[in-house]
Motif scaffolding. Sequence first.
Motif, short mmCIF file in Angstrom:
data_model
loop_
_atom_site.label_atom_id
_atom_site.label_comp_id
_atom_site.label_asym_id
_atom_site.label_seq_id
_atom_site.Cartn_x
_atom_site.Cartn_y
_atom_site.Cartn_z
N TYR A 90 0.84 -1.20 0.00
CA TYR A 90 0.00 0.00 0.00
C TYR A 90 0.87 1.25 0.00
O TYR A 90 1.86 1.32 0.73
CB TYR A 90 -0.90 0.03 1.25
N ASN A 91 0.44 2.24 -0.77
CA ASN A 91 1.13 3.53 -0.76
C ASN A 91 0.65 4.37 0.43
O ASN A 91 -0.17 3.93 1.23
CB ASN A 91 0.95 4.26 -2.09
N GLN A 92 1.17 5.58 0.54
CA GLN A 92 0.84 6.46 1.67
C GLN A 92 -0.63 6.86 1.69
O GLN A 92 -1.17 7.15 2.76
CB GLN A 92 1.72 7.71 1.64
N ALA A 93 -1.28 6.85 0.54
CA ALA A 93 -2.70 7.19 0.47
C ALA A 93 -3.59 5.99 0.85
O ALA A 93 -4.81 6.12 0.88
CB ALA A 93 -3.06 7.67 -0.94
N GLY A 94 -2.97 4.85 1.15
CA GLY A 94 -3.73 3.66 1.52
C GLY A 94 -4.25 2.87 0.34
O GLY A 94 -5.07 1.98 0.51
N GLU A 95 -3.76 3.18 -0.86
CA GLU A 95 -4.19 2.48 -2.06
C GLU A 95 -3.33 1.24 -2.27
O GLU A 95 -2.11 1.29 -2.12
CB GLU A 95 -4.05 3.39 -3.29
N GLU A 96 -3.98 0.13 -2.62
CA GLU A 96 -3.23 -1.09 -2.92
C GLU A 96 -2.47 -0.89 -4.23
O GLU A 96 -3.06 -0.54 -5.25
CB GLU A 96 -4.18 -2.28 -3.05
N ILE A 97 -1.17 -1.11 -4.18
CA ILE A 97 -0.34 -0.92 -5.38
C ILE A 97 0.27 -2.22 -5.89
O ILE A 97 0.73 -2.27 -7.02
CB ILE A 97 0.78 0.11 -5.12
N ALA A 98 0.29 -3.25 -5.03
CA ALA A 98 0.89 -4.53 -5.43
C ALA A 98 0.24 -5.64 -4.62
O ALA A 98 -0.17 -5.43 -3.48
CB ALA A 98 2.39 -4.50 -5.20
N TYR A 99 0.16 -6.83 -5.23
CA TYR A 99 -0.55 -7.94 -4.58
C TYR A 99 0.09 -9.27 -4.98
O TYR A 99 0.43 -9.48 -6.14
CB TYR A 99 -2.01 -7.93 -5.02
N SER A 132 3.53 -4.07 8.16
CA SER A 132 4.75 -3.38 8.55
C SER A 132 5.13 -2.41 7.44
O SER A 132 4.79 -2.62 6.27
CB SER A 132 5.89 -4.38 8.77
N SER A 133 5.82 -1.35 7.82
CA SER A 133 6.32 -0.38 6.85
C SER A 133 7.76 -0.73 6.47
O SER A 133 8.54 -1.16 7.33
CB SER A 133 6.28 1.03 7.41
N PHE A 134 8.07 -0.55 5.21
CA PHE A 134 9.40 -0.85 4.69
C PHE A 134 9.94 0.37 3.96
O PHE A 134 9.22 1.02 3.19
CB PHE A 134 9.33 -2.03 3.72
N SER A 135 11.21 0.65 4.18
CA SER A 135 11.88 1.75 3.49
C SER A 135 12.29 1.30 2.09
O SER A 135 12.27 0.11 1.76
CB SER A 135 13.12 2.18 4.27
N MET A 136 12.71 2.25 1.29
CA MET A 136 13.21 1.94 -0.05
C MET A 136 14.42 1.02 0.06
O MET A 136 14.55 0.05 -0.70
CB MET A 136 13.58 3.24 -0.79
N GLN A 137 15.31 1.27 1.03
CA GLN A 137 16.51 0.44 1.19
C GLN A 137 16.14 -1.00 1.56
O GLN A 137 16.76 -1.94 1.07
CB GLN A 137 17.43 1.04 2.26
N LEU A 189 9.77 1.15 -5.53
CA LEU A 189 9.57 2.45 -6.18
C LEU A 189 8.63 3.34 -5.36
O LEU A 189 8.87 4.54 -5.24
CB LEU A 189 9.05 2.27 -7.60
N ALA A 190 7.59 2.76 -4.80
CA ALA A 190 6.67 3.54 -3.96
C ALA A 190 7.38 4.04 -2.72
O ALA A 190 7.21 5.20 -2.32
CB ALA A 190 5.46 2.70 -3.57
N ALA A 191 8.20 3.19 -2.11
CA ALA A 191 8.95 3.60 -0.91
C ALA A 191 9.97 4.68 -1.25
O ALA A 191 10.18 5.61 -0.46
CB ALA A 191 9.64 2.40 -0.29
N GLU A 192 10.57 4.59 -2.41
CA GLU A 192 11.53 5.61 -2.84
C GLU A 192 10.82 6.96 -3.01
O GLU A 192 11.33 8.00 -2.59
CB GLU A 192 12.18 5.18 -4.16
N LYS A 193 9.64 6.93 -3.59
CA LYS A 193 8.88 8.15 -3.85
C LYS A 193 8.28 8.74 -2.58
O LYS A 193 8.27 9.95 -2.40
CB LYS A 193 7.77 7.83 -4.86
N GLU A 194 7.79 7.86 -1.67
CA GLU A 194 6.99 8.34 -0.54
C GLU A 194 7.67 8.16 0.82
O GLU A 194 7.09 8.52 1.84
CB GLU A 194 5.65 7.62 -0.53
N ARG A 200 3.76 0.31 2.99
CA ARG A 200 3.20 -0.60 3.99
C ARG A 200 2.85 -1.92 3.31
O ARG A 200 2.22 -1.94 2.24
CB ARG A 200 1.94 0.00 4.63
N VAL A 201 3.28 -3.01 3.92
CA VAL A 201 2.99 -4.34 3.39
C VAL A 201 2.17 -5.09 4.43
O VAL A 201 2.54 -5.15 5.60
CB VAL A 201 4.28 -5.12 3.04
N CYS A 202 1.04 -5.62 3.98
CA CYS A 202 0.14 -6.39 4.86
C CYS A 202 0.26 -7.86 4.52
O CYS A 202 0.32 -8.24 3.36
CB CYS A 202 -1.31 -5.95 4.67
#
Length: 108
Positions: A8-17, A50-55, A95-100, A104-106
């Motif tokens: 999920y991105n910062q807006a809470g939208e599912e971006i990957a599954y 959990s939240s994950f950074s770009m790194q 890419l989402a973590a790099e941008k934002e 968040r991964v559920c």
Amino acid sequence: MGHDICGYNQAGEEIAYLRFSMGNGHASIVYGVLDADEYNGGVSGTGSSSSFSMQQMEKALNEYQKFWKINKIPESEFVKWEIKQIQDFLSICMLAAEKEGNVRVCFS
């Protein structure tokens, strides 16, 4: 029962599954490269996130790619497709973590 892993991105939208049956060993590989074994409930995820950074996501993607360089990729077309889906999931989340700042991964 099975493993549903969503990014999920910062807006809470599912971006990957990703979806795995409870007996699919690739789910364990994903938990492992994300250093998220505590979210693996065996037959499914624990329902936590959990939240994950770009790194962290970049490291997970690199470890996943390294895994398949060391291990022979099976000839099955389904397995090849699944490997690509996992790489795409990790790349999209990275890419989402790099941008934002993080993604968040559920795990359910």
